[in-house]
Enzyme design. Structure first.
Site, PDB file in Angstrom:
ATOM      1  N   SER A 148       0.825  -1.213   0.000  1.00 21.96           N
ATOM      2  CA  SER A 148       0.000   0.000   0.000  1.00 21.96           C
ATOM      3  C   SER A 148       0.858   1.261   0.000  1.00 21.96           C
ATOM      4  O   SER A 148       0.328   2.376   0.000  1.00 21.96           O
ATOM      5  CB  SER A 148      -0.929   0.007   1.224  1.00 21.96           C
ATOM      6  OG  SER A 148      -0.190  -0.165   2.416  1.00 21.96           O
ATOM      7  N   HIS A 173     -39.889  23.688 -11.328  1.00 19.64           N
ATOM      8  CA  HIS A 173     -39.828  22.938 -12.600  1.00 19.64           C
ATOM      9  C   HIS A 173     -39.000  23.694 -13.643  1.00 19.64           C
ATOM     10  O   HIS A 173     -39.198  23.505 -14.841  1.00 19.64           O
ATOM     11  CB  HIS A 173     -41.223  22.668 -13.172  1.00 19.64           C
ATOM     12  CG  HIS A 173     -42.227  22.201 -12.154  1.00 19.64           C
ATOM     13  ND1 HIS A 173     -42.487  20.862 -11.926  1.00 19.64           N
ATOM     14  CD2 HIS A 173     -43.000  22.889 -11.275  1.00 19.64           C
ATOM     15  CE1 HIS A 173     -43.405  20.757 -10.969  1.00 19.64           C
ATOM     16  NE2 HIS A 173     -43.722  21.972 -10.540  1.00 19.64           N
ATOM     17  N   SER A 193     -12.725  28.441 -26.144  1.00 20.63           N
ATOM     18  CA  SER A 193     -12.794  27.280 -27.026  1.00 20.63           C
ATOM     19  C   SER A 193     -11.647  27.372 -28.021  1.00 20.63           C
ATOM     20  O   SER A 193     -11.290  28.459 -28.469  1.00 20.63           O
ATOM     21  CB  SER A 193     -14.133  27.285 -27.768  1.00 20.63           C
ATOM     22  OG  SER A 193     -14.032  26.518 -28.948  1.00 20.63           O
ATOM     23  N   LYS A 205     -16.401  31.976 -27.689  1.00 22.73           N
ATOM     24  CA  LYS A 205     -16.898  31.228 -26.533  1.00 22.73           C
ATOM     25  C   LYS A 205     -16.191  31.572 -25.227  1.00 22.73           C
ATOM     26  O   LYS A 205     -14.988  31.800 -25.194  1.00 22.73           O
ATOM     27  CB  LYS A 205     -16.720  29.720 -26.782  1.00 22.73           C
ATOM     28  CG  LYS A 205     -17.608  29.198 -27.873  1.00 22.73           C
ATOM     29  CD  LYS A 205     -18.937  28.716 -27.357  1.00 22.73           C
ATOM     30  CE  LYS A 205     -18.765  27.417 -26.620  1.00 22.73           C
ATOM     31  NZ  LYS A 205     -20.039  26.746 -26.438  1.00 22.73           N
ATOM     32  N   GLU A 227     -18.854  23.385 -14.463  1.00 19.52           N
ATOM     33  CA  GLU A 227     -19.183  22.051 -14.985  1.00 19.52           C
ATOM     34  C   GLU A 227     -18.400  20.972 -14.238  1.00 19.52           C
ATOM     35  O   GLU A 227     -18.922  19.900 -13.917  1.00 19.52           O
ATOM     36  CB  GLU A 227     -18.888  21.977 -16.479  1.00 19.52           C
ATOM     37  CG  GLU A 227     -19.778  22.890 -17.310  1.00 19.52           C
ATOM     38  CD  GLU A 227     -19.239  23.045 -18.723  1.00 19.52           C
ATOM     39  OE1 GLU A 227     -19.574  22.216 -19.571  1.00 19.52           O
ATOM     40  OE2 GLU A 227     -18.454  23.990 -18.975  1.00 19.52           O
ATOM     41  N   TYR A 285      -9.613  -6.597  12.402  1.00 18.98           N
ATOM     42  CA  TYR A 285      -8.998  -6.111  11.166  1.00 18.98           C
ATOM     43  C   TYR A 285      -9.004  -7.188  10.091  1.00 18.98           C
ATOM     44  O   TYR A 285      -8.757  -8.359  10.362  1.00 18.98           O
ATOM     45  CB  TYR A 285      -7.544  -5.677  11.443  1.00 18.98           C
ATOM     46  CG  TYR A 285      -6.824  -5.213  10.192  1.00 18.98           C
ATOM     47  CD1 TYR A 285      -6.935  -3.904   9.745  1.00 18.98           C
ATOM     48  CD2 TYR A 285      -6.032  -6.103   9.447  1.00 18.98           C
ATOM     49  CE1 TYR A 285      -6.292  -3.485   8.593  1.00 18.98           C
ATOM     50  CE2 TYR A 285      -5.389  -5.686   8.289  1.00 18.98           C
ATOM     51  CZ  TYR A 285      -5.520  -4.373   7.858  1.00 18.98           C
ATOM     52  OH  TYR A 285      -4.886  -3.961   6.724  1.00 18.98           O
ATOM     53  N   LYS A 289      -8.317   3.545   1.662  1.00 17.67           N
ATOM     54  CA  LYS A 289      -7.651   4.856   1.624  1.00 17.67           C
ATOM     55  C   LYS A 289      -7.768   5.621   0.322  1.00 17.67           C
ATOM     56  O   LYS A 289      -8.095   6.812   0.331  1.00 17.67           O
ATOM     57  CB  LYS A 289      -6.170   4.668   1.966  1.00 17.67           C
ATOM     58  CG  LYS A 289      -5.963   4.278   3.410  1.00 17.67           C
ATOM     59  CD  LYS A 289      -4.521   3.912   3.709  1.00 17.67           C
ATOM     60  CE  LYS A 289      -4.445   3.005   4.911  1.00 17.67           C
ATOM     61  NZ  LYS A 289      -5.157   1.702   4.703  1.00 17.67           N
TER      62      LYS A 289
HETATM   63  N1  ARG Z   1      -1.145  -1.446   5.129  1.00 16.51           N
HETATM   64  C1  ARG Z   1      -2.138  -1.896   6.056  1.00 16.51           C
HETATM   65  C2  ARG Z   1      -3.451  -1.143   5.838  1.00 16.51           C
HETATM   66  O1  ARG Z   1      -3.445  -0.178   5.156  1.00 16.51           O
HETATM   67  C3  ARG Z   1      -1.670  -1.695   7.449  1.00 16.51           C
HETATM   68  C4  ARG Z   1      -2.188  -2.668   8.442  1.00 16.51           C
HETATM   69  C5  ARG Z   1      -1.708  -4.027   8.142  1.00 16.51           C
HETATM   70  N2  ARG Z   1      -1.965  -4.923   9.180  1.00 16.51           N
HETATM   71  C6  ARG Z   1      -1.850  -6.232   9.037  1.00 16.51           C
HETATM   72  N3  ARG Z   1      -2.080  -6.979  10.045  1.00 16.51           N
HETATM   73  N4  ARG Z   1      -1.501  -6.750   7.896  1.00 16.51           N
HETATM   74  O2  ARG Z   1      -4.498  -1.518   6.300  1.00 16.51           O
END
Ligand code: ARG
Length: 465
Positions: free
Chosen positions: A30, A163, A284, A290, A297, A324, A332
């Site tokens: 990531s 309307h 344009s 224009k 937009e 988790y 993200k």
């Molecule tokens: N890169 C992971 C995330 O964005 C961090 C947490 C990873 N934890 C794990 N137990 N693999 O969620």
């Protein structure tokens, strides 16, 4: 980098005989996007190390080395001199690995009583919190720009639409204030979400808490949270804070798109209600005459990606068992994109609103079209001539048909013509047929009369100062 891959991951590879396949590394990493969390990651680590020292879990010497090392890393990243490694997966391990290069063995003690699970929950939460603050500020600026427009034309008349057909005259100030109300609610949603998200997940560790004598209140306070999150499972598994941010952002983007759409319509040659500044328009490449409302937009379109992000994250989170799961790494990018889009849309809209000029004469001329004072005539028949509203509606309808046939406005009908439809009509009817009289008469609370609009302007000026 290749060496780093062939070896088992130094951060967790104790039980692994070999490193991951290249495809595994690609899907797992990531760092390509979570490097955006570097500031929050380092701030969180500094607070954690200080707490570990304060509770005697770490020596002051190690804590000091960690602190120095983290500051060095922050300046390396900010100077663009940090070598991010995909083999090290994410921002957390990239930072820790570099810390080891800088300070040696003490770096390995930073992760005591912590997990990447609470670490990422913390970093992301702090990032989203900052974005909520930015949205709150951006919305304040936009509201002030709208308020300035409202003040300049508190009593300018324009057509009000339903309307997209001319309905009744309203004031320009009233129309601007309608958006102030919407954006104020949007702002309140961000304020509200921010207050709810302000609990610190750090110290939840992997999911169960820790056997080390940590002080979660200390880290929570150091990082600007109101309190530590009260359940370690929830603390690492919760992404509501991001969902609330996205929901508030989506509603706000919807409001922005409505205003943007009005600006697109109003700036067209057919309407000419407003003139947008050159600073927020484009030309344009083929048609020299224009001037296009591109910013409006694009703002109108931003809701697509913002709502997409919201639906995307809901879909990722739906049905995930506690606590988790790696699915949550997919939280993200969409939030980053949505936050960037919202910030840009708010800034562009603020600039556009501040710069635009409303064309008072055009607005006023348009206000009288489409028999916009027909309701005033019906109300007059009720108030002065004592007709039941349904009958007044019918009589007015016949007068509108008469005017339409003659190709004139209601006010252009002669008294004799009016009386041919209903004999209770007298000269004083003409008083209510003018658009200024029409808006001035709408004095009910929250109505479009200039006196009401000025009262609301005063209230907002006070609230926004
Ligand atoms: N890169 C992971 C995330 O964005 C961090 C947490 C990873 N934890 C794990 N137990 N693999 O969620």
């Amino acid at each position: 980098m290749n060496d780093k891959r062939q070896a088992a991951n130094a951060m967790w590879g104790g039980r692994f005989a070999s490193g991951p396949d290249a495809i595994m590394e690609a899907i797992n990493a990531s760092i390509g996007f979570d490097k955006r969390l570097h500031r929050q990651d380092i701030e969180g680590s500094r607070a954690h190390a200080a707490m570990l020292a304060a509770t005697g879990i770490l020596t002051d010497k190690d804590a000091e080395a960690i602190r120095e090392g983290l500051l060095t890393i922050l300046s390396e990243i900010e100077a663009g001199k940090f070598a991010f490694s995909t083999a090290l997966e994410d921002i957390h391990m990239n930072v820790e690995s570099r810390l080891r290069e800088l300070i040696g063995e003490a770096a390995g003690r930073l992760h005591t009583a912590r997990s990447r699970n609470d670490q990422v929950a913390l970093d992301f939460r702090m990032w989203v919190r900052e974005q909520a603050d930015a949205a709150i500020e951006g919305l304040g600026a936009l509201m002030r720009a709208l308020l300035a427009q409202a003040e300049a034309g508190a009593d300018w008349v324009m057509p009000g639409f339903t309307h997209l057909q001319v309905a009744q005259p309203v004031t320009w100030g009233h129309h601007m204030l309608a958006y102030v109300e919407m954006f104020a609610r949007d702002r309140a949603r961000f304020v509200d979400a921010r207050a709810r998200m302000n609990e610190c997940p750090l110290g939840a560790a992997a999911l169960a808490g820790t056997s080390f004598p940590i002080d979660r209140h200390m880290t929570a306070e150091a990082l600007g949270f109101d309190r530590p999150a009260a359940n370690s499972l929830d603390a690492v598994a919760d992404r509501d804070f991001a969902l609330e941010f996205l929901s508030a952002a989506a509603i706000c983007a919807m409001h922005l798109s409505r205003l943007a759409e009005e600006l697109v319509i109003w700036s067209s040659a057919q309407f000419r209600f407003v003139t947008l500044s050159d600073r927020f328009s484009t030309g344009s490449s083929i048609m020299p005459q224009k001037k296009n409302p591109d910013a409006a937009e694009l703002i109108r379109a931003k809701i697509g990606r913002i709502m997409g992000a919201m639906v995307g994250l809901f879909t990722v989170m739906k049905g995930l068992p506690l606590a988790y799961s790696k699915d949550m790494q997919e939280d993200k990018e969409q939030v980053f994109d949505a936050a960037d889009s919202l910030a840009l849309a708010l800034a562009a809209m603020t600039g556009m609103v501040a710069d635009m000029s409303a064309n008072r004469e055009v607005l006023e001329a348009a206000a009288a079209t489409g028999f916009s004072t027909a309701t005033d005539l019906a109300d007059w028949l009720v108030r002065v001539a004592g007709l039941p509203f349904r009958e007044a509606h019918h009589v007015t309808g016949r007068l509108v048909a008469m005017a339409e046939e003659k190709g004139c406005d209601l006010a252009d009908l002669s008294l004799a013509e009016m009386q041919s439809v209903h004999d209770a009509i007298d000269e004083s009817v003409y008083d209510v047929l003018g658009v200024h009289n029409s808006v001035a008469s709408r004095t009910s609370f929250g109505g479009t009369a200039p006196e009401q609009v000025r009262a609301q302007i005063a209230r907002w000026k006070e609230a926004l100062s």
